[in-house]
Each structure stands twice: as C-alpha cells, then as structure tokens.
Design a protein around this motif. Sequence first.
Motif, PDB file in Angstrom:
ATOM      1  N   LEU A 126     -31.740  13.551  85.623  1.00 59.51           N
ATOM      2  CA  LEU A 126     -33.175  13.851  85.659  1.00 59.51           C
ATOM      3  C   LEU A 126     -33.583  14.446  87.003  1.00 59.51           C
ATOM      4  O   LEU A 126     -34.424  15.340  87.076  1.00 59.51           O
ATOM      5  CB  LEU A 126     -33.987  12.580  85.382  1.00 59.51           C
ATOM      6  N   GLY A 127     -32.977  13.945  88.060  1.00 54.25           N
ATOM      7  CA  GLY A 127     -33.297  14.400  89.409  1.00 54.25           C
ATOM      8  C   GLY A 127     -32.881  15.820  89.704  1.00 54.25           C
ATOM      9  O   GLY A 127     -33.225  16.354  90.763  1.00 54.25           O
ATOM     10  N   ASP A 128     -32.146  16.436  88.797  1.00 55.58           N
ATOM     11  CA  ASP A 128     -31.745  17.834  89.001  1.00 55.58           C
ATOM     12  C   ASP A 128     -32.851  18.804  88.587  1.00 55.58           C
ATOM     13  O   ASP A 128     -32.732  20.013  88.798  1.00 55.58           O
ATOM     14  CB  ASP A 128     -30.475  18.141  88.200  1.00 55.58           C
ATOM     15  N   SER A 129     -33.914  18.282  88.010  1.00 59.55           N
ATOM     16  CA  SER A 129     -35.049  19.133  87.663  1.00 59.55           C
ATOM     17  C   SER A 129     -35.614  19.735  88.937  1.00 59.55           C
ATOM     18  O   SER A 129     -35.989  19.010  89.864  1.00 59.55           O
ATOM     19  CB  SER A 129     -36.138  18.322  86.951  1.00 59.55           C
ATOM     20  N   ALA A 130     -35.675  21.052  88.978  1.00 58.11           N
ATOM     21  CA  ALA A 130     -36.072  21.720  90.218  1.00 58.11           C
ATOM     22  C   ALA A 130     -36.203  23.211  89.983  1.00 58.11           C
ATOM     23  O   ALA A 130     -35.850  23.723  88.918  1.00 58.11           O
ATOM     24  CB  ALA A 130     -35.033  21.476  91.317  1.00 58.11           C
ATOM     25  N   LEU A 131     -36.678  23.877  91.014  1.00 59.46           N
ATOM     26  CA  LEU A 131     -36.660  25.336  91.052  1.00 59.46           C
ATOM     27  C   LEU A 131     -35.410  25.733  91.830  1.00 59.46           C
ATOM     28  O   LEU A 131     -35.240  25.325  92.982  1.00 59.46           O
ATOM     29  CB  LEU A 131     -37.913  25.871  91.754  1.00 59.46           C
ATOM     30  N   TYR A 132     -34.538  26.471  91.204  1.00 60.05           N
ATOM     31  CA  TYR A 132     -33.308  26.901  91.862  1.00 60.05           C
ATOM     32  C   TYR A 132     -33.480  28.354  92.291  1.00 60.05           C
ATOM     33  O   TYR A 132     -33.729  29.233  91.479  1.00 60.05           O
ATOM     34  CB  TYR A 132     -32.110  26.732  90.936  1.00 60.05           C
ATOM     35  N   LEU A 133     -33.320  28.558  93.575  1.00 62.14           N
ATOM     36  CA  LEU A 133     -33.548  29.865  94.171  1.00 62.14           C
ATOM     37  C   LEU A 133     -32.252  30.473  94.654  1.00 62.14           C
ATOM     38  O   LEU A 133     -31.407  29.785  95.231  1.00 62.14           O
ATOM     39  CB  LEU A 133     -34.531  29.733  95.336  1.00 62.14           C
TER      40      LEU A 133
END
Lengths: 112, 111
Positions: free
Chosen positions: B83-90
């Motif tokens: 769940l903690g991998d939810s993010a904006l990956y740039l």
Amino acid sequence: LAKTTQPISMDSYEGQEVNITCSHNNIATNDYITWYQQFPSQGPRFIIQGYKTKVTNEVASLFIPADRKSSTLSLPRVSLSDTAVYYCLVGKGGGGGNKLTFGTGTQLKVEL
Amino acid sequence: KAGVTQTPRYLIKTRGQQVTLSCSPISGHRSVSWYQQTPGQGLQFLFEYFSETQRNKGNFPGRFSGRQFSNSRSEMNVSTLELGDSALYLCASSYRGDTQYFGPGTRLTVL
C-alpha cells in the motif's frame, strides 16, 4: 550529501518580488545550486542553476554569496500562476552523476 | 525537442502485484533518474541509469529495480506491491547527470 533548509511556506501578492532563501552549510566545492518549481501532480520544472555570484534568466535570478553557504531565488513581479512548491537542490553538475537530494521545498502562495 | 515522456500516466494495482513503468528521455540525454514522491516523504531519489548501467542508488528495498536500454529509454519495476508504494513516480533525464528535466510522472495507486 549537502542538506538544504528552506522556509516551509511563503505568502505574497501579485506584482511583488519574492525572495526565497536556502541554506546549504555543507556545500562541497564542486556542487552546483539548482532551483526547481513544482505544481501539484506534475514533475518539477527546472528554473535556474548557479555556482557562485549571480545568475539571471528570463524567469528568475539566483544570488549566491561568496561563501556559498546559502542562496536566494528571486522571482520578480509574481503572478497567481507562480503559486507552487520551490525546491532548492545542491549537487554535482557537469557529468558527476545524479546525486541530487530534494528537501521539503517552499510552498509559495500568491494572492490577488 | 520533445520533453520527457512517461507511460502510463495513471495505474491502479492491488497488493502483491508487480508493475512496470516506462520513461523516454529527451533526445540525446543519456542519464535517466527515477524518483518517488509521496505526501509524507516528499521527493526521494530511487536510482540513476547512465549508458545502460545503474550509476547511483537511493535507499529503497530491492523490490524496486530498473533498467535502461541502448536507446536510453528506461523502465522501472516494483514487485510485490505494498500500500505504501502508492505515489507519483517521476522520471528525469539529463545529458550526463547534470541538470535534470522531469517528466509528468506516473500516478500509481495500490489497493
């Protein structure tokens, strides 16, 4: 890696000049200072980069004192569209590899 | 010149799955870096690739990996999603690892 310290937030009004100062006491001899702007849910946008003294482009000016332990990003005559987070980064430039570390940034809010 | 492009722009996965994100750098740029941005941790450096080799690495677990192809395009893979991998990956590209130019990001949501 040099750590940077910036104000968490700043408020301004349209037409004013905004100066955001960043502290980087442990800057290394071959480190450059780079500023980025980021709008919500977008990638950071390069604003300006410098090594010493003053750098100016069509968007901003960057002032770096002789000891290079701080720098100031100057945005002339801000508008509502300048509301964004501004990041100060210190790291190698010119092919040394990406070792940039983003701090918390400064949330700039521009009002009418 | 076209800017950095990232695909897909949005992605929804469930825990335990894996995901692959793609990045096409600015033409002529040989360095590609990946970052993760979350409200709690801010922008964090994942890794950098230059000429198909990982040159720098941040403090992320081995579930995060990447690679770069001969045309400088890069992919990033996250296995066993949490769940903690939810993010904006740039993704950001540069000529040799100097000034970074960022793409629009991929918004990953893990359910």
